[in-house]
Every structure is written in C-alpha cells, then in structure tokens.
Design an enzyme around this catalytic site. Structure first.
Site, PDB file in Angstrom:
ATOM      1  N   SER A   1      45.199  21.423  43.597  1.00  0.00           N
ATOM      2  CA  SER A   1      43.867  21.614  44.374  1.00  0.00           C
ATOM      3  C   SER A   1      44.008  21.078  45.683  1.00  0.00           C
ATOM      4  O   SER A   1      42.867  20.368  46.076  1.00  0.00           O
ATOM      5  CB  SER A   1      42.817  21.200  43.697  1.00  0.00           C
ATOM      6  OG  SER A   1      41.647  21.914  44.183  1.00  0.00           O
TER       7      SER A   1
ATOM      8  N   CYS B   1      45.694  25.683  53.157  1.00  0.00           N
ATOM      9  CA  CYS B   1      45.426  26.424  54.359  1.00  0.00           C
ATOM     10  C   CYS B   1      45.297  25.473  55.578  1.00  0.00           C
ATOM     11  O   CYS B   1      45.434  25.877  56.678  1.00  0.00           O
ATOM     12  CB  CYS B   1      43.935  26.929  54.340  1.00  0.00           C
ATOM     13  SG  CYS B   1      43.635  27.992  52.971  1.00  0.00           S
TER      14      CYS B   1
ATOM     15  N   PRO C   1      44.922  41.211  26.099  1.00  0.00           N
ATOM     16  CA  PRO C   1      43.595  40.924  26.271  1.00  0.00           C
ATOM     17  C   PRO C   1      43.320  39.359  26.111  1.00  0.00           C
ATOM     18  O   PRO C   1      42.153  38.832  26.705  1.00  0.00           O
ATOM     19  CB  PRO C   1      42.963  41.643  25.007  1.00  0.00           C
ATOM     20  CG  PRO C   1      43.872  42.418  24.376  1.00  0.00           C
ATOM     21  CD  PRO C   1      45.275  42.288  24.995  1.00  0.00           C
TER      22      PRO C   1
ATOM     23  N   ILE D   1      45.174  37.157  27.706  1.00  0.00           N
ATOM     24  CA  ILE D   1      45.658  36.746  29.209  1.00  0.00           C
ATOM     25  C   ILE D   1      45.144  37.148  30.240  1.00  0.00           C
ATOM     26  O   ILE D   1      44.836  38.288  30.380  1.00  0.00           O
ATOM     27  CB  ILE D   1      47.204  36.915  29.214  1.00  0.00           C
ATOM     28  CG1 ILE D   1      47.939  36.336  28.071  1.00  0.00           C
ATOM     29  CG2 ILE D   1      47.870  36.161  30.520  1.00  0.00           C
ATOM     30  CD1 ILE D   1      49.241  36.758  28.134  1.00  0.00           C
ATOM     31  N   TYR D   2      44.581  36.197  31.158  1.00  0.00           N
ATOM     32  CA  TYR D   2      43.812  36.592  32.176  1.00  0.00           C
ATOM     33  C   TYR D   2      44.592  36.221  33.675  1.00  0.00           C
ATOM     34  O   TYR D   2      45.749  35.420  33.565  1.00  0.00           O
ATOM     35  CB  TYR D   2      42.483  35.850  32.420  1.00  0.00           C
ATOM     36  CG  TYR D   2      41.512  36.487  31.315  1.00  0.00           C
ATOM     37  CD1 TYR D   2      40.448  37.091  31.610  1.00  0.00           C
ATOM     38  CD2 TYR D   2      41.675  35.926  29.957  1.00  0.00           C
ATOM     39  CE1 TYR D   2      39.817  37.688  30.481  1.00  0.00           C
ATOM     40  CE2 TYR D   2      40.860  36.319  28.826  1.00  0.00           C
ATOM     41  CZ  TYR D   2      39.947  37.266  29.132  1.00  0.00           C
ATOM     42  OH  TYR D   2      39.104  37.706  28.157  1.00  0.00           O
ATOM     43  N   ALA D   3      44.372  36.821  34.713  1.00  0.00           N
ATOM     44  CA  ALA D   3      44.999  36.272  35.857  1.00  0.00           C
ATOM     45  C   ALA D   3      44.058  36.477  37.221  1.00  0.00           C
ATOM     46  O   ALA D   3      43.364  37.364  37.468  1.00  0.00           O
ATOM     47  CB  ALA D   3      46.182  37.292  36.076  1.00  0.00           C
TER      48      ALA D   3
ATOM     49  N   GLY E   1      43.943  35.080  41.724  1.00  0.00           N
ATOM     50  CA  GLY E   1      44.634  34.851  42.941  1.00  0.00           C
ATOM     51  C   GLY E   1      45.650  35.666  43.614  1.00  0.00           C
ATOM     52  O   GLY E   1      45.704  36.741  43.469  1.00  0.00           O
ATOM     53  N   ASP E   2      46.678  34.969  44.358  1.00  0.00           N
ATOM     54  CA  ASP E   2      47.536  35.854  45.111  1.00  0.00           C
ATOM     55  C   ASP E   2      48.459  36.625  44.194  1.00  0.00           C
ATOM     56  O   ASP E   2      49.155  37.302  44.582  1.00  0.00           O
ATOM     57  CB  ASP E   2      48.378  34.874  45.705  1.00  0.00           C
ATOM     58  CG  ASP E   2      47.651  34.031  47.148  1.00  0.00           C
ATOM     59  OD1 ASP E   2      46.677  34.558  47.198  1.00  0.00           O
ATOM     60  OD2 ASP E   2      48.497  33.565  47.783  1.00  0.00           O
TER      61      ASP E   2
ATOM     62  N   TYR F   1      18.694  34.201  68.477  1.00  0.00           N
ATOM     63  CA  TYR F   1      18.982  34.039  70.021  1.00  0.00           C
ATOM     64  C   TYR F   1      18.359  33.136  70.649  1.00  0.00           C
ATOM     65  O   TYR F   1      17.163  32.832  70.606  1.00  0.00           O
ATOM     66  CB  TYR F   1      18.438  35.442  70.592  1.00  0.00           C
ATOM     67  CG  TYR F   1      18.453  35.289  72.123  1.00  0.00           C
ATOM     68  CD1 TYR F   1      19.698  35.136  72.826  1.00  0.00           C
ATOM     69  CD2 TYR F   1      17.288  35.452  72.586  1.00  0.00           C
ATOM     70  CE1 TYR F   1      19.440  34.725  74.408  1.00  0.00           C
ATOM     71  CE2 TYR F   1      17.168  35.221  74.124  1.00  0.00           C
ATOM     72  CZ  TYR F   1      18.241  35.140  74.788  1.00  0.00           C
ATOM     73  OH  TYR F   1      18.234  34.901  76.047  1.00  0.00           O
TER      74      TYR F   1
END
Ligand code: FAD
Length: 566
Positions: free
Chosen positions: A40, A44, A278, A280-282, A284-285, A428
């Site tokens: 983490s 950037c 089912p 396994i999840y994913a 991000g990039d 404004y």
C-alpha cells in the site's frame, strides 16, 4: 465458521479489499501475500519522489505491514510471492523470499490483485544498469540511488504516457537535459491530438526535447554513458534511460491456473468481480472491466478504479449484493504548469469504434478575466448527435482544470447531456470562476450546435478538406490578423461586419473564425440571419494554430538529436 481469504498483491486493489473487508467482518481470516518489501505505498507519487517534490521516502508509505496487522488484524506477509494456484485443492504455493522456503496456504476465497508490469521493448540494451522502468518502490529506489550517486546530466525518457511525462518533468526539475521519445504523433493518448498539442508546447517551453513519431531502436553503453539509437537513424548520447512504453496486465498466475482471460488479455471477471472460478476474485490493473460509456470490454488500469473495485469486492465477500458496473477512465496529469485531464471516450476511440458523435472545443478563462491571474482553459466535449448525451470530455489548462474535469466526470457518470451542463449551477466568485463557468460555456456551445443555432467545422476538416468554394472570414481585429491567419482568409472585424456585408458573395458558404470562436459565433449568427450558410471554426484559430505550429515543429529536425545525428 470464519472464512479464510487470501489476497495476492498488497497494492491499491489488494490493500483496499483487505481493509474494508475487516471493517465489515471481524471474524474473517485475511492474509495478504506481497512479493515486494512494502504494501500500500503511493505508486502514483513515485515520479514526484524522484524529482524531489516529495522529499521523504517515508511519505510514500500509506500503510505499513505492522500498522495493518495492528489496526486491522490482517496477516500481511511481505516478500512472500504466490507462485502457483492449485484450484482443485484451493491452495496457493508461496515462496517466502525472506526465509528462503516454499510452502502452501489454503483458502476459502482467493483474491487476485497482482497489478500490471511495465513493457520492456524487445531491443538491445534494456538490461544495462542505467536503463530503468518505473513500476515499484524497488524500481524507484534504483533510479533515485543512481541519480543521487552518479554525476549525470541528461536523461532519455521513452514513452509519452502519464508516467513518461511525469518522469520527464521531474527529471527536468533535477536540472537534467531531458529528451522525451514517443512513437506516435502525440503524448498522453487519452487526449485527442489537438489537445495534446498544448502539452507538447508546454513540454518544449520547459526545456524538454520532444521527439514524436520516433522509437528507441537500441541502447548501447560506453564508459557509463549510453547511446540511444532512434528509429529515425539518429543517436542520442545520454546518462540514463527511463522506459515508460506501456504496461500489461499481470495475468501469469491466473493464466497458469487456467482462469479465463478476456479479449483485452486481462483477467475476465463478472460484475461480482468473480473470475471463471467462483472461489477466485480479481481486481485492479490485472482485470478486464466494462467501459461505462460504450458498454464494451476494456482494460483501464488506474488507481481510482482499483480502489473502488477493492472496496466493492470487500462488500461482495462479506455477503452484500454489490456489483461493479465499470469505469469511465477519468484521468489527470500535471505537465509542469499545465494540467491535462479527461473522462470518457476521446474522439480517436469514438471513430475507431464507430460510435456517432459531435464535438466542440471552447477556450474560456479559468476565472473572471478582470480578477488578476486568470489563465486560459480549454475544454473539448464529445456528445451524442441525437440527444447530446455526454460521451467524453478533455480539459487542458493552468488553473481549475481539475475541478472542471470532475464536474464533467460526474455528469458523464450520471448520463447527463450537454444541455444539463448548461443548466449546472456552479460556485462563482471572481477569483474562482465566471458567472458562466467554463463548463456552462462548453454546454452552451454544444447546445447551440445541436439546436442548429450554429454549424461548426473542426480544425482537421478545415486543414484536410480545403473549403474551395467557401469564404474563410476572419473577424478578429487587423492587428491580430497580421500576426497570423489562415491562408486565403478575408479579414472583416466583427464590429464592421454589418456595414461590410456587400463584400461577402451571397452564393458562397462562409467559414467564420476568430481566436477562440466566440466573436466568430456572433458573426455567424449575423450572417445566418441574413441568409448565408455559415460554419464556425470550432476552437478557433487558437486550436488550429497550436496544431499547425506543432506539426511544423514535428516536421523540423529536433535540435538535440540533430546535433548528434549520424
Ligand atoms: P498494484 O498497486 O501495482 O499492486 C499489485 C501488487 O501485487 C504489487 O505490489 C506486486 O508486487 C504484487 N504482486 C504481483 N504479483 C505477485 C505475486 N505473484 N505474489 C505476491 N505479490 C504479487 N494511477 C492513477 O490513477 N493516477 C496516477 O497518478 C497514477 N500514477 C502512477 C504512477 C506510476 C509511476 C505508476 C507505476 C502507476 C501509476 N498509476 C496511477 C497506476 C496505479 O498505480 C495503478 O492503477 C494501481 O496501483 C493498480 O492497483 P493494483 O492493486 O491493481 O496493482
């Protein structure tokens, strides 16, 4: 019984999944496997640390493994690399680089967030010690260390994407002579060419040598100095090369485990961020997602979507009915004093995908012109011809580009039209905006086009399809006209137009233009109401001349390469 969730990758997607999951579920066993030293951290922020804007390395670490363990009771294992997924046994084979051992860990649910990896072009010399890519904190440390401990004067950055331009700026801050080499005719491919032309001028004005339509063909070394051979046959001597020629989704683990990949080559997930297995999840990039504007499958590797996917996945893993709908590729970059931002689809993509669109370019002041410090702000809108629905927007400016793109991104997200942009009541006071904000102005202009109040011609049509039978009418003041005008244009200043109408042939179409397109719009209205067929140049002479100047500079031999060319 408490579930055991193993997360591969401790970056934006993995860490945000883990932290939210703990907030939702105190009982789950959560393990993060991270092959690097840290989790983490601010990927950037890396270019800004290299350039010294971020002074302390510690500031890059948003979370540490220890803090994550203490606050969230998450078992964070750094320098632990997932080598293989054994789906039938729901196990991951892991290499513990610290202890030099390999072991397996079982899971109930597995989350993949392994990110992307930098493309290394298949050319000689990319393995030299002063040739770098920038993806991780380790890459960052190597670059910083080399720059700090060697007497370097120059750098070549290959690739004009976000990372390339950010690195070019930050190396220039270190007083290096920087050359940015880009294969295509523009930097920042999220922008259309005419908007990128403003960025080219800013890069050149700040001392970056910009070589467009140029590739790096080979890199050789002699006495710690590099020689970069370019596709143009020229050579650039330099001290370091930073490769920023693109990234690819990191799908090795998934592919080896026979998980389905999508048409983009990234991991295929459904709207519950679930892979073809089912359990396994994913996120991000590494994953393929839906482009919100077109509904097409796409790959949009950015930090915002990765964080949002992580948060949504935590909801899903804790049993909530959340779904991930897709992303609209909102992006922003700082290029010295300029900001370039975009959301949705650009014109190049709309053309490529055969999606009908109209466009307009407006140049407004960032805030009221009479209040000191106002600067130009350019907005390009892309919208549906039938109902004005916003399809994409680009903003380039020195001040306030960020807030304008965020307004436009929100409008696009909620499927608003250009007529809605005209309706927006935005904050404004003279130091901040004008009573008609630049976003309102862009909405008014787009609305005028759709309502038939004004027909427009774009700079590329004007340059590429000569308007043989049309009168090109420049309605600026003579002084402005003398400083540069479209070849063959007739100059009748706007305030003299009503008195000099007899100079304009009745049977011919008129193309009006001024510097930004406002005076020429008024001229167009005067002429249209008297029966002429008129088109107004969208974005005015400002856009056209930026493009023409950029093309001329691209065609000329760049000074730096020329001096060393063979
Ligand atoms: P990452 O954050 O890259 O995390 C993936 C992690 O997985 C890595 O730490 C990696 O070491 C680990 N890993 C990979 N394989 C394994 C394995 N087998 N076992 C264990 N661990 C593994 N995006 C923006 O929106 N705005 C910006 O300004 C911006 N600037 C950027 C600047 C730079 C220099 C870079 C490199 C990227 C930038 N990005 C920016 C992109 C942004 O960082 C990514 O979109 C985001 O980090 C993606 O999150 P992720 O979790 O998918 O991947």
């Amino acid at each position: 019984m408490a579930e055991k969730i193993v997360i591969i990758g401790g970056g934006a997607g993995g860490a945000s999944t883990a932290a939210r999951l703990r907030r939702l579920d105190e009982t789950a066993e959560i393990i993060i496997l991270e092959r690097g030293e840290a989790i983490s951290y601010a990927t950037c922020g890396l270019p800004y640390y290299i350039g010294g804007v971020i002074e302390e390395r510690e500031e890059l670490f948003v979370q540490t493994p220890t803090a994550m363990k203490e606050r969230f009771q998450i078992d964070v294992r750094v320098r632990h690399e997932a080598l293989q997924i054994i789906r039938e046994r729901k196990e991951v084979v892991i290499r513990d680089h610290g202890e030099g051992r390999t072991y397996t860990e079982n899971y109930d649910k597995l989350v993949l967030s392994p990110g992307a990896y930098p493309v290394v072009p298949n050319i000689p010399g990319t393995d030299l010690k002063n040739v770098f890519a920038l993806r991780s904190i380790t890459d960052n440390d190597r670059i910083k260390d080399y720059i700090t401990n060697h007497p370097i004067r120059s750098a070549v950055v290959a690739g004009g994407g976000f990372i390339g331009v950010e690195i070019a700026e930050n190396l220039t801050r270190l007083n290096l002579e920087v050359t940015l080499v880009e294969m295509t005719d523009q930097v920042l491919s999220n922008l259309d060419y005419e908007m990128a032309a403003f960025i080219h001028h800013e890069l050149r004005a700040k001392g970056v040598t910009l070589l467009l339509n140029t590739g790096v063909a080979a890199i050789t070394e002699e006495d710690n100095r590099l020689n970069v051979a370019l596709s143009t046959g020229q050579y650039l001597p330099t001290d370091i090369v930073i490769l920023a020629v693109g990234i690819r989704p990191n799908v090795k683990l998934a592919a080896d485990a026979d998980l389905k990949l999508g048409v983009t080559g990234a991991i295929l997930v459904n709207d519950r961020l679930q892979t073809s297995d089912p359990s396994i999840y994913a996120v991000g990039d590494a994953v393929q997602i839906r482009d919100l504007v077109s509904g097409r499958d796409n790959w949009l590797p950015l930090a915002g979507p990765a964080n949002r996917q992580g948060r949504i996945l935590a909801d899903i893993l804790s049993g909530r009915a959340e779904r991930y709908n897709g992303a609209q590729r909102t992006a922003i970059a700082k290029i010295f004093d300029l900001t370039a931002a975009s959301t949705g689809l650009n014109e190049k993509t709309l053309k490529k995908w055969g999606i009908p669109y109209l466009s307009c370019i407006t140049h407004s002041n960032s805030h009221a012109g009479y209040y000191p410090g106002a600067s130009p702000l350019s907005i390009k809108l892309l919208f549906a011809p039938e109902d004005g629905k916003l399809l994409g927007a680009q903003v380039v400016g020195y001040e306030g580009a960020d807030k304008r793109i965020d307004v436009l991104a929100a409008a696009l997200r909620f499927e608003k039209t250009v007529f809605d942009l005209a309706e927006l009541e935005l904050a404004y006071a003279p130091p901040f905006s004008s009573a008609k904000d630049p976003v309102n102005m862009a909405g008014y202009v787009a609305g005028n086009i759709l309502n038939g109040d004004m027909a427009v011609i774009t700079w590329d049509r004007l340059l590429e399809q000569p308007q043989d039978n049309a009168v090109i009418l420049d309605v600026r003041e003579p002084d402005e006209f003398r400083l540069g005008a479209i070849p063959g244009a007739v100059n009748i200043p706007l305030d003299q137009l009503r008195k000099r109408l007899d100079e304009l042939p009745r049977e011919r179409e008129i193309v009006t233009y001024c510097y930004v397109g406002l005076r020429s719009y008024i001229a167009a209205r005067i002429l249209m109401q008297r029966g002429w067929k008129v088109k107004n140049l969208s974005g005015g002479y400002k856009t056209l001349s930026a493009v023409m100047k950029d093309r001329a500079l691209q065609a000329a031999k760049p000074t730096h390469a020329e001096t060393v060319g063979v």
